[in-house]
Design an enzyme around this catalytic site. Sequence first.
Site, mmCIF file in Angstrom:
data_model
loop_
_atom_site.group_PDB
_atom_site.id
_atom_site.type_symbol
_atom_site.label_atom_id
_atom_site.label_comp_id
_atom_site.label_asym_id
_atom_site.label_seq_id
_atom_site.Cartn_x
_atom_site.Cartn_y
_atom_site.Cartn_z
ATOM 1 N N HIS A 63 0.754 -1.178 -0.195
ATOM 2 C CA HIS A 63 0.074 0.114 0.067
ATOM 3 C C HIS A 63 0.986 1.056 0.049
ATOM 4 C CE1 HIS A 63 -3.057 2.924 0.964
ATOM 5 N NE2 HIS A 63 -4.063 2.007 0.623
ATOM 6 N N ASP A 117 -7.992 -5.428 0.004
ATOM 7 C CA ASP A 117 -8.150 -6.322 -1.299
ATOM 8 C C ASP A 117 -7.903 -7.854 -1.044
ATOM 9 O OD1 ASP A 117 -7.606 -3.477 -3.439
ATOM 10 O OD2 ASP A 117 -9.299 -4.265 -2.862
HETATM 11 C C1 SDX Z 1 -6.295 -0.270 -2.762
HETATM 12 O O1 SDX Z 1 -4.538 4.216 -2.365
HETATM 13 C C2 SDX Z 1 -5.337 3.838 -1.561
HETATM 14 O O2 SDX Z 1 -5.714 4.132 -0.565
HETATM 15 C C3 SDX Z 1 -5.860 2.480 -2.431
HETATM 16 C C4 SDX Z 1 -6.992 1.647 -1.642
HETATM 17 C C5 SDX Z 1 -8.378 2.698 -1.074
HETATM 18 O O3 SDX Z 1 -8.813 2.247 -0.491
HETATM 19 O O4 SDX Z 1 -8.479 3.328 -2.420
HETATM 20 O O5 SDX Z 1 -6.358 1.491 -0.402
HETATM 21 C C6 SDX Z 1 -7.294 0.376 -2.124
HETATM 22 O O6 SDX Z 1 -6.183 0.056 -4.268
HETATM 23 C C7 SDX Z 1 -5.215 -1.257 -2.078
HETATM 24 C C8 SDX Z 1 -4.134 -1.623 -3.306
HETATM 25 C C9 SDX Z 1 -4.708 -2.694 -4.124
HETATM 26 N N1 SDX Z 1 -3.497 -3.300 -4.867
HETATM 27 C C10 SDX Z 1 -3.017 -4.290 -4.888
HETATM 28 O O7 SDX Z 1 -2.983 -4.987 -4.013
HETATM 29 C C11 SDX Z 1 -1.841 -4.435 -6.220
HETATM 30 C C12 SDX Z 1 -0.513 -5.041 -5.361
HETATM 31 N N2 SDX Z 1 -0.039 -4.119 -4.654
HETATM 32 C C13 SDX Z 1 1.080 -3.240 -5.528
HETATM 33 O O8 SDX Z 1 0.812 -3.081 -6.968
HETATM 34 C C14 SDX Z 1 1.589 -1.855 -4.631
HETATM 35 O O9 SDX Z 1 1.843 -2.276 -3.382
HETATM 36 C C15 SDX Z 1 0.646 -0.593 -4.621
HETATM 37 C C16 SDX Z 1 0.022 -0.373 -6.028
HETATM 38 C C17 SDX Z 1 -0.738 -0.851 -3.857
HETATM 39 C C18 SDX Z 1 1.624 0.408 -3.773
HETATM 40 O O10 SDX Z 1 2.593 0.836 -4.880
HETATM 41 P P1 SDX Z 1 3.453 1.801 -4.541
HETATM 42 O O11 SDX Z 1 3.426 2.699 -3.422
HETATM 43 O O12 SDX Z 1 3.858 2.792 -5.787
HETATM 44 O O13 SDX Z 1 4.651 0.971 -3.940
HETATM 45 P P2 SDX Z 1 5.764 0.212 -5.084
HETATM 46 O O14 SDX Z 1 5.212 -0.286 -6.553
HETATM 47 O O15 SDX Z 1 6.849 1.348 -5.362
HETATM 48 O O16 SDX Z 1 6.486 -0.912 -4.463
HETATM 49 C C19 SDX Z 1 7.788 -0.593 -3.768
HETATM 50 C C20 SDX Z 1 8.441 -1.881 -3.421
HETATM 51 C C21 SDX Z 1 8.880 -2.448 -4.891
HETATM 52 O O17 SDX Z 1 9.760 -3.129 -4.566
HETATM 53 P P3 SDX Z 1 11.709 -2.801 -5.153
HETATM 54 O O18 SDX Z 1 11.313 -2.373 -6.736
HETATM 55 O O19 SDX Z 1 11.877 -1.578 -4.280
HETATM 56 O O20 SDX Z 1 12.234 -3.895 -5.009
HETATM 57 O O21 SDX Z 1 7.501 -2.998 -2.876
HETATM 58 C C22 SDX Z 1 7.435 -3.855 -4.005
HETATM 59 C C23 SDX Z 1 7.861 -3.406 -5.282
HETATM 60 O O22 SDX Z 1 8.181 -4.139 -6.429
HETATM 61 N N3 SDX Z 1 6.040 -4.276 -3.953
HETATM 62 C C24 SDX Z 1 5.504 -5.377 -4.153
HETATM 63 C C25 SDX Z 1 4.172 -5.548 -4.027
HETATM 64 N N4 SDX Z 1 3.758 -4.290 -3.867
HETATM 65 C C26 SDX Z 1 4.787 -3.507 -3.508
HETATM 66 N N5 SDX Z 1 6.146 -6.769 -4.436
HETATM 67 C C27 SDX Z 1 5.357 -7.854 -4.615
HETATM 68 N N6 SDX Z 1 3.908 -7.968 -4.473
HETATM 69 C C28 SDX Z 1 3.379 -6.641 -4.243
HETATM 70 N N7 SDX Z 1 1.985 -6.603 -4.093
#
Ligand code: SDX
Length: 390
Positions: free
Chosen positions: A271, A328
């Site tokens: 998140h 989720d």
């Molecule tokens: C919702 O914003 C909100 O409030 C949203 C929400 C709402 O109520 O409206 O809470 C609802 O959308 C919840 C999120 C649902 N999405 C997912 O579950 C999809 C999986 N999650 C990721 O795509 C990610 O965590 C996000 C999109 C939720 C957040 O992305 P960020 O903040 O841009 O974080 P990032 O992609 O920069 O990740 C930071 C690191 C990275 O690793 P490195 O490149 O530093 O090695 O964490 C890793 C990412 O690769 N990472 C994950 C991951 N999420 C982040 N690795 C594996 N699985 C994941 N789910």
Amino acid sequence: QTGFTTLDNGFVNTSTARSKITYIDGDQGILRYRGYPIEQIAENSTYLETAWLLIYGELPTADELAGFDARIRRHTLLHEDLRRFFDALPHSAHPMSVLSSAVGALGTFYEGSMSTSDPEQVELQTIRLLAKLPVIAAYAHKKSLGQAFLYPDNSLSFVDNFLKLNFGTMAEPYEVNPVLSKALERLLILHEDHEQNASTSTVRLVGSTQANMFSSISAGISALYGPLHGGANEAVLSMLADIKNSGQGVERFVERVKNKEEGVKLMGFGHRVYKNYDPRAKLVKESANEVLSALGVKDDLLDIAMELEGIALADDYFAERKLYPNVDFYTGVIYKAMGFPPRMFTVLFAIGRLPGWIAHWREMNADATTKIGRPQQLYLGSTQRDWPQR
Ligand code: SDX
């Protein structure tokens, strides 16, 4: 850095609004709607009472809530031409595409009352959206089933009417299961707002051009559709099913995530704001077993989800990146047990989030300092060049 602007990819460090609606402390895992902790709201409130709180800022009196509920019930019917709108779409249409298109189309029936500044017309748009979005959602579901659409039943509560529109048929009477009704009400409440998430920021950006509420919310639905946002609840279920069907076990899947194999992510984890357990995910997880057993449903996908969480939370890769279950992660297993197909899961998220979208659209519109959203860019393209002589 060029000139006086700095790229802030994904607005990680940029505030785009002043708001009094929702407060989140990502490190502490705190979520409050108008100051009330989400745990207390989920325990004590209803979807419409919480919608009132988010939109108007205070809890409604009993009379205010009764009037709000009554007004909404009187607006549940769709114009008959809008019911026919669904005939133009294929059965295979994803309900989220149907929802965003139908909400955009909904506005065309009210051209005369779409002011962004007339308080009465803003109120009417609010009531119409709250009343009609669930009906449009249920019709998207029935369309995908090839089943006849029912008419709303205004003798039922907001949630019960929605359940009947989804699961009732013309062939026999439909009895709402109170377990289902209570569980769905609670899940909708948990989704009602979340400050400047991608879809709410979209609603605010579109609304900042003085586009009407229907067009702004239609844009918000489109933003929610993406698997990185609301679409994650549907993606979690296919992830769990893939783990089960692959026979490779949870550990192997976690390794694939850590190796970042073809962009495999642990959907439902991570998140932008919560660097701790999402308080909503905690509440959903707590009720998952209770709801499934009350519905008499056994689903090993829930066991796989719990095993996956356990392994991930014990793994440095996720701990270092502060990745915890988000809202989720567990919702899909419950929606499935309720009888909704996976492609309806994000539609349920949209119904939940509608009051928040409306509250933010109204707050942005009422704020005299609101400017049209127009960010800058870092230009990396060609310098000037002359058109070729041909
Ligand atoms: C919702 O914003 C909100 O409030 C949203 C929400 C709402 O109520 O409206 O809470 C609802 O959308 C919840 C999120 C649902 N999405 C997912 O579950 C999809 C999986 N999650 C990721 O795509 C990610 O965590 C996000 C999109 C939720 C957040 O992305 P960020 O903040 O841009 O974080 P990032 O992609 O920069 O990740 C930071 C690191 C990275 O690793 P490195 O490149 O530093 O090695 O964490 C890793 C990412 O690769 N990472 C994950 C991951 N999420 C982040 N690795 C594996 N699985 C994941 N789910």
